[in-house]
Every structure is written in C-alpha cells, then in structure tokens.
Design a protein around this motif. Structure first.
Motif, PDB file in Angstrom:
ATOM      1  N   VAL A   1      22.540  -9.737  -3.802  1.00  0.00           N
ATOM      2  CA  VAL A   1      21.637  -8.468  -3.104  1.00  0.00           C
ATOM      3  C   VAL A   1      20.545  -7.087  -3.827  1.00  0.00           C
ATOM      4  N   PHE A   2      20.999  -7.372  -5.075  1.00  0.00           N
ATOM      5  CA  PHE A   2      19.657  -6.857  -5.673  1.00  0.00           C
ATOM      6  C   PHE A   2      18.135  -7.131  -5.266  1.00  0.00           C
ATOM      7  N   TYR A   3      18.466  -8.034  -4.716  1.00  0.00           N
ATOM      8  CA  TYR A   3      16.528  -8.854  -4.016  1.00  0.00           C
ATOM      9  C   TYR A   3      16.822  -8.489  -2.806  1.00  0.00           C
ATOM     10  N   GLU A   4      17.657  -8.496  -2.185  1.00  0.00           N
ATOM     11  CA  GLU A   4      17.752  -7.990  -0.848  1.00  0.00           C
ATOM     12  C   GLU A   4      17.430  -6.474  -0.478  1.00  0.00           C
ATOM     13  N   ASN A   5      17.756  -5.502  -1.378  1.00  0.00           N
ATOM     14  CA  ASN A   5      17.658  -3.957  -1.763  1.00  0.00           C
ATOM     15  C   ASN A   5      15.928  -3.954  -2.267  1.00  0.00           C
ATOM     16  N   LEU A   6      15.817  -4.603  -2.840  1.00  0.00           N
ATOM     17  CA  LEU A   6      14.299  -4.683  -3.318  1.00  0.00           C
ATOM     18  C   LEU A   6      13.893  -4.604  -2.030  1.00  0.00           C
ATOM     19  N   ILE A   7      13.518  -5.877  -1.799  1.00  0.00           N
ATOM     20  CA  ILE A   7      12.884  -6.032  -0.470  1.00  0.00           C
ATOM     21  C   ILE A   7      12.646  -5.118   0.602  1.00  0.00           C
ATOM     22  N   ALA A   8      13.718  -4.430   1.051  1.00  0.00           N
ATOM     23  CA  ALA A   8      14.280  -3.617   1.590  1.00  0.00           C
ATOM     24  C   ALA A   8      13.524  -1.921   1.589  1.00  0.00           C
ATOM     25  N   LYS A   9      12.853  -1.991   0.131  1.00  0.00           N
ATOM     26  CA  LYS A   9      12.397  -1.249  -0.451  1.00  0.00           C
ATOM     27  C   LYS A   9      11.061  -0.965   0.052  1.00  0.00           C
ATOM     28  N   ILE A  10      10.613  -2.137   0.018  1.00  0.00           N
ATOM     29  CA  ILE A  10       9.548  -2.433  -0.451  1.00  0.00           C
ATOM     30  C   ILE A  10       8.668  -2.518   1.158  1.00  0.00           C
ATOM     31  N   ILE A  11       9.927  -2.885   1.924  1.00  0.00           N
ATOM     32  CA  ILE A  11       9.652  -2.213   4.009  1.00  0.00           C
ATOM     33  C   ILE A  11       9.401  -1.103   3.811  1.00  0.00           C
ATOM     34  N   LEU A  12      10.016  -0.289   2.543  1.00  0.00           N
ATOM     35  CA  LEU A  12      10.096   0.601   3.142  1.00  0.00           C
ATOM     36  C   LEU A  12       9.318   2.122   2.703  1.00  0.00           C
ATOM     37  N   PHE A  13       8.669   1.265   1.867  1.00  0.00           N
ATOM     38  CA  PHE A  13       7.289   1.966   0.786  1.00  0.00           C
ATOM     39  C   PHE A  13       6.475   1.936   1.478  1.00  0.00           C
ATOM     40  N   ARG A  14       6.076   0.429   2.396  1.00  0.00           N
ATOM     41  CA  ARG A  14       4.968   0.038   2.894  1.00  0.00           C
ATOM     42  C   ARG A  14       4.906   0.372   4.874  1.00  0.00           C
ATOM     43  N   GLY A  15       6.233   0.392   4.598  1.00  0.00           N
ATOM     44  CA  GLY A  15       6.198   1.289   5.996  1.00  0.00           C
ATOM     45  C   GLY A  15       5.292   2.246   6.356  1.00  0.00           C
ATOM     46  N   MET A  16       5.872   3.446   4.866  1.00  0.00           N
ATOM     47  CA  MET A  16       5.318   3.961   4.697  1.00  0.00           C
ATOM     48  C   MET A  16       4.318   4.576   4.664  1.00  0.00           C
ATOM     49  N   GLU A  17       2.893   3.878   4.229  1.00  0.00           N
ATOM     50  CA  GLU A  17       1.567   3.534   3.617  1.00  0.00           C
ATOM     51  C   GLU A  17       1.315   3.440   5.121  1.00  0.00           C
ATOM     52  N   LYS A  18       1.620   2.588   5.699  1.00  0.00           N
ATOM     53  CA  LYS A  18       0.849   2.250   7.408  1.00  0.00           C
ATOM     54  C   LYS A  18       0.759   3.809   8.322  1.00  0.00           C
ATOM     55  N   ILE A  19       2.366   4.506   7.946  1.00  0.00           N
ATOM     56  CA  ILE A  19       2.576   5.461   8.707  1.00  0.00           C
ATOM     57  C   ILE A  19       1.479   6.618   8.733  1.00  0.00           C
ATOM     58  N   TYR A  20       1.276   7.059   6.917  1.00  0.00           N
ATOM     59  CA  TYR A  20       0.200   7.716   6.627  1.00  0.00           C
ATOM     60  C   TYR A  20      -0.917   7.690   6.752  1.00  0.00           C
ATOM     61  N   GLY A  21      -1.189   6.350   6.822  1.00  0.00           N
ATOM     62  CA  GLY A  21      -2.949   5.932   7.515  1.00  0.00           C
ATOM     63  C   GLY A  21      -3.584   6.051   6.372  1.00  0.00           C
ATOM     64  N   GLN A  22      -5.259   5.851   6.483  1.00  0.00           N
ATOM     65  CA  GLN A  22      -5.996   5.948   5.947  1.00  0.00           C
ATOM     66  C   GLN A  22      -7.267   6.347   6.804  1.00  0.00           C
ATOM     67  N   GLY A  23      -8.813   6.887   5.511  1.00  0.00           N
ATOM     68  CA  GLY A  23      -9.405   7.237   6.299  1.00  0.00           C
ATOM     69  C   GLY A  23      -9.267   8.854   7.174  1.00  0.00           C
ATOM     70  N   LYS A  24      -9.871   8.297   8.147  1.00  0.00           N
ATOM     71  CA  LYS A  24     -10.252  10.115   9.801  1.00  0.00           C
ATOM     72  C   LYS A  24      -8.775  10.263  10.074  1.00  0.00           C
ATOM     73  N   ASN A  25      -7.751   9.246  10.052  1.00  0.00           N
ATOM     74  CA  ASN A  25      -6.379   9.196  10.852  1.00  0.00           C
ATOM     75  C   ASN A  25      -5.411   9.623  10.392  1.00  0.00           C
ATOM     76  N   ALA A  26      -5.511   9.667   8.891  1.00  0.00           N
ATOM     77  CA  ALA A  26      -4.297   9.602   7.614  1.00  0.00           C
ATOM     78  C   ALA A  26      -4.055  11.167   8.115  1.00  0.00           C
ATOM     79  N   ILE A  27      -3.217  11.454   7.315  1.00  0.00           N
ATOM     80  CA  ILE A  27      -2.646  12.725   7.168  1.00  0.00           C
ATOM     81  C   ILE A  27      -2.751  13.339   6.646  1.00  0.00           C
ATOM     82  N   GLY A  28      -3.269  12.598   5.736  1.00  0.00           N
ATOM     83  CA  GLY A  28      -3.780  14.043   4.451  1.00  0.00           C
ATOM     84  C   GLY A  28      -4.708  12.835   3.359  1.00  0.00           C
TER      85      GLY A  28
END
Length: 627
Positions: free
Chosen positions: A496-523
């Motif tokens: 359970v700990f491990y599955e929740n950990l992976i879910a947190k990674i997916i959440l964090f990295r998904g937000m990194e992708k949404i935020y973006g980098q460079g000219k097209n980033a939120i900020g």
C-alpha cells in the motif's frame, strides 16, 4: 579511461533529457547534470531557478542560478547548446583548446557584469525570466549579500589532450578572478570586490562522479600558493595509518578558506548540511569584545586530509598544502568567523587552534570510517543523530525490493535507483539487451532516492522545505520513514505504501508536465509552485483525515495518469499559486523566498485560496477524487 568511454555517459544524459517527442532542451540537460554536481558537493541543492536569457548582440547568456545555503555565493549556469546536438560526431566534441570554454564562460560573466551595474534591469521587459535575478544582483541587498560569483559551463563534450599520436582525457582549470564595483549605501560610496570562479562541467567530470559512486570531489588547499604563507605546525603523532599536527590559524586564513570553498570545506562534517541560521552569538561577541581571548574560549577546528605537503623552512616545520581537506569539527566556528568579518568586525587579532589528522595508506572506506569516528568523538556541540552519520537504511532497501516485485496495472515496473549510477550499470551489464532495459524502464518510470524524498514529502505541509532540495530534504525523509527517537512509530513499507508512493510521483510529474518549461510555461516558478500546490491539495484532503476525507491515491495508481478534469483543476490551482507566490513574497527573488515558512503560511491562510476552495468546480473535483 579512454576518451571513447566518456561518450557513453553523454548518451545517457541525452537519452534521459528527451521529452516524449524526442526533443532535447538545454534546461532538461541541466536538470540531468545537476544531481552529479550535488553528489560532488560543488552545489548545495539540485533545485535551480530557471532563468533562461540570451543576447548575441551583448554576448551574454544564462540558463539558471542557485544561491548556496549560506547565501554568500551566487552560482550561474550556462549550457553549451552545441554540445547537446546528437548529430555531432565524437571527434567534433573533443575540446583541447581552453579558449573554447573561456569564450562561453565569459557569457555568464558578461551577464553578471551588466546586471550588477543596475541600468541593465530597466532595459529588460517585465516578462523576461532574467529580470528578477538582474534586479537582485544590482540591488543593495544583492551587492552586500554575494561575495562569490561562480560560473558553471555545462558542456557534454570531452576535454582532451592531443599530445603525440594519442588523444587522452585531461582536466581543465581556471584561475579565480575578481570584479570590483563602486556602489552607494545611505549616500556613502563603497567598494565591493567579487571573487569570480569559473568551472567547466564536462563529460570528464560526470564520468568521475559516476565512477567514484557519488563521493565528493577532493578539495586541495595550497596555503603557500593561494594564501602566500606557510602554516607553522608541530607534529603530535606519527602512527601506521595516520599522522597528526597541531597549529594556530589566523582568522583571516579561515575566512578566506570559507569564501573560496564555502560548505565544501564541511562536507564530511556530520552536521555539514545543517544550516547556519546566522552567526553564533557567543563567537561573534568574543570577536567583538575579546578577540585576543578567542583562542582560549574556542574549542578550535578538527581537520582531516588524505595527504599533506610538509616542509622545513628556517628550521621550522611548515604545512604547505593539504589534499582532500575537510573540517569535521568546527564548522560553526569557521562560518561564524567569515560572517563576522562580512558584517564589518575586525578579526585581525583572532587566532584559532587546529588539529590536523592525515590518513596514510588506507582506502576510501577506511578513510570514511576514520573521519566518521573523528567526527563522532570530537563533536560535542550538539546531539548528532544516526541519520546524520549514515544515510543507508533498511527502509530504503524495502522500497527497492518492492520496486523489483510490484507490477503496475498496465504490466510495467518502476525502477528505484537507490545508488547513484545503478541503472546505467544494469544497462551496461545487459550488453546487447541494454536497449531493451532502457525501453523497459524509460526515464518516466525511474526515480532516485533524492527524488523519492521530494515526491514523498511534497504530500504534506512543508513545501518550503521541498524547495531547499538536496540532503536537507533527504534527511527529512529518513526521519519520517525511520525515526530514531525512542518510542516513535516506524512507517510500514508495504505494498500500500509503495502504490501510494508511485501515485504521488505520477501526481508530481504530471503537474510538472502541465506547468511546462520555457516560453509555454505557466511561469518561471515551477520548482516552487508544484510543492506549494500539492500542499494546498493536501490540507484540503488528507489533512482533514479525521473527517474521513482523503485523496484517492489508489485511483491515480490504477489509471497511471492524471484524468482530464483533475488536470484542469491542477492547472487552475497552479496558475493561482504562481501569482500568490509573487504577491505574498517579501522579496523580488521569489524562488529564494519560497524556501521560507512565512511564505507558505501566508499563502495557506490567504483569502484567495479560501475562495478558490469554495468554488463549485473545486468542490466537485475534491468530491470526485477523495474517499
């Protein structure tokens, strides 16, 4: 090592830097290289502030910057864009002429020189990523704060020597420089002399870090050359595996050592990563009122090295240089002397006792054990925890074991790189099957122990700590999953700990992708906005657990991606948090101020967040994704 071997490491960096379309950006390469700099202890964190700017006309460039933990050192990063071109042949990437590097390093220096003059800031557009940094550099606060400007050129090239018919790897060094300016404070004209340090981070450097398995880069201090003085010493012991010397150091030498090398001096100190929250009041008061008594009141320094150059001069034994120099006890004294001088106190009459132990004929493991024992027994200023002394943990081994056995709903596994370079070693051992291993574990399905700390702790109420990055966050992780306090509960590392950990990674990295980098980033505040946004989501869900209200991490684990409406919600939240960081920051350096708890508390309790959490869309999303 052969030059051709260096290019294996280059390909690893490039492969890990590619986005989903196979495109490689300079910022992605930088993010792959920074952990190597952290391993070598030449930076205090891998969390940099992206501030890309380029002017061919004025010949300046900058990709990112870091302010070190004790805030006196500004580290500027310039990425060699040509060196990340996959179409180039290896021979085209061999650099034998030092001037090729110097030309690019000057781009970073040119940016600093233009910024520190002040009028440069007015010429930049408000939307320019470099404007906040330029303003910080030219401000009275920045000029007083920064003593050292360290410019890193990140180049995926090999530095070589072409002597004879052979091409061999070689090291390249640059002399420290100075840059003097005049500025005004309260109508008084003053002078500031910045120390300019240039460093090239090439394939040679990366390979050395990987081969040494993350051991810090040995630091050599040459007192005779760099300080134009010999240190008189008395030999106190000469045993089989070590010899010891006693000496008295002028405070000016100690201050200059800290200025040149900062926290690298203290890397093997068991409390090297504990921040100096200002000058120790007792030390500072002694320097101010009884400088001649300092040597009597202070415990002095304990220094270790792997070798020493000692010579007799006019019948006096003198220490000329130390290799693998480390202060293992007396870090607070060292930093306090430096910052006392920085505040204007006279340290000319201050002297400090020092005991220097030189290890002889022992390997790295024995060296670590010797230094650890010296640290343990000589250090009496504060309690030293086992976490400080040893980052190895059975809990981390359990996570590693789970990563090797648990398969995701889509039939994949994640790779937990508990030891630096573990994945690349596995790929090379696989031989012809190495490509299959890379495909089996793409960069998106791998995480290091440093990333583990960031992802795990981001789901909580300490986003300002996450922003500090590096060993500080890792130490918080170890204290969370394996507390040493008597009676404290140890977290059960199970499925359970491990599955929740992976879910947190997916959440964090998904937000990194949404935020973006460079000219097209939120900020330009991605590394702060994501942990702050996650903390807002946490206090809205899991922090209310007593009301049976918890984010459904199992849903994220099962889907293995962020669903569209959740992505839309997170986009709105991050856009809001991006603006709130700028609104509630008490400094124009938003990235640096986001490390402070005051900012987190201001945003956590602000009117805008309360209103956001009350809107209809937020309520619907929270209801849908909680259990």
């Amino acid at each position: 090592m052969e030059v051709s071997e260096l290019y294996k490491y280059r390909q690893d960096v490039l492969d890990n830097s590619k986005d989903e379309d196979g495109f490689i950006e300079e910022q992605s390469v930088l993010s792959q290289v920074l952990p190597y700099l952290l391993d070598a202890k030449v930076v205090d964190t891998e969390e940099c502030y992206e501030t890309y700017g380029l002017s061919d006309e004025d010949n300046w460039k900058i990709n990112a910057y870091i302010v070190n933990d004790s805030t006196e050192r500004l580290q500027l990063f310039v990425v060699d864009g040509d060196s990340i071109d996959e179409s180039l042949e290896e021979e085209q990437l061999n650099v034998s002429i030092k001037a090729d590097y110097e030309k690019q390093l000057k781009q970073g220096l040119r940016f600093f020189q233009k910024a520190v003059k002040g009028d440069f800031t007015n010429k930049l557009q408000d939307s320019s990523p470099v404007k906040a940094l330029a303003h910080k550099i030219s401000s009275e606060t920045g000029i007083v704060q920064f003593d050292v400007i360290e410019i890193f050129l990140i180049s995926l090239s090999a530095t070589v020597s072409n002597q004879g018919n052979e091409t061999k790897p070689r090291k390249v060094h640059f002399k420290d420089g100075n840059y003097k300016i005049k500025f005004e404070i309260d109508g008084d004209t003053r002078t500031k002399d910045f120390l300019i340090v240039n460093r090239v981070i090439d394939l040679n450097f990366i390979a050395n870090v990987i081969i040494s398995r993350g051991h810090r880069e040995p630091l050599t201090v040459n007192f005779k050359r760099d300080f134009e003085r010999r240190i008189e010493v008395i030999q106190a012991a000469n045993e089989k595996n070590f010899e010891s010397y006693l000496c008295v150091l002028d405070a000016a030498v100690i201050a200059e050592l800290y200025k040149r090398h900062s926290s690298r001096l203290l890397e093997k100190n068991v409390r090297s990563f504990l921040q100096f929250k200002g000058v120790n009041k007792g030390i500072k008061n002694t320097i101010r009122t009884q400088p001649e008594q300092f040597i009597a009141f202070n415990n002095g320094l304990t220094i270790t090295a792997s070798s020493a150059n000692v010579a007799t001069y006019k019948k006096v034994l003198c220490l000329e240089s130390l290799t693998d120099f480390q202060i293992v006890n007396g870090g607070q004294t060292t930093a306090s002397i430096y910052f006392s001088q920085k505040e204007g106190l006279d340290i000319s009459k201050v002297k400090v006792m020092a005991k220097i132990t030189i290890a002889k004929d022992i390997d790295e493991k024995e060296m670590d054990s010797l230094i650890s024992n010296i640290s343990r027994y000589s250090n009496t200023q504060s309690r030293v925890s086992n976490v400080d002394l040893n980052s190895r943990s059975p809990q981390l081994r359990k996570i590693k074991s789970l990563s090797e056995s648990i398969v995701t709903p889509s039939g994949c596994k994640w790779f937990f790189e508990r030891a630096k370079g573990e994945f690349n070693t596995m790929v090379r051992k696989a031989g012809s099957n190495g490509a299959r291993k890379k495909k089996e574990f793409p960069n998106s399905k791998r995480f290091s122990k440093e990333q583990l700390a960031k992802y795990y702790l981001a789901w909580g109420e300490q986003p300002h700590v996450i922003k500090k990055g590096g060993e500080k966050v890792f130490r918080h992780l170890m204290e969370a999953i394996e507390p040493k306090d008597e009676g404290a509960d140890i977290i059960d590392i199970d499925r359970v700990f491990y599955e929740n950990l992976i879910a947190k990674i997916i959440l964090f990295r998904g937000m990194e992708k949404i935020y973006g980098q460079g000219k097209n980033a939120i900020g330009q505040l991605r590394s702060a906005v994501i942990p702050y946004s996650l903390s807002i989501l946490y206090i809205t869900t899991d922090a209310k657990f007593e009301q049976n209200f918890k984010l459904d991490l199992g849903r994220v684990w099962r889907s293995e991606y962020l669903e569209n409406d959740l992505s839309e919600f997170l986009t709105m939240l991050m856009m809001l948090v991006n603006e709130l960081i700028k609104k509630y920051s008490a400094s124009d350096d938003y990235g640096e101020y986001s490390k402070k708890e005051e900012l987190w508390l201001a945003i956590k309790h602000c009117r805008e967040i309360k209103e956001f959490l009350k809107n209809e869309f937020t309520i619907r999303i929270i209801k849908k994704y909680t259990i």
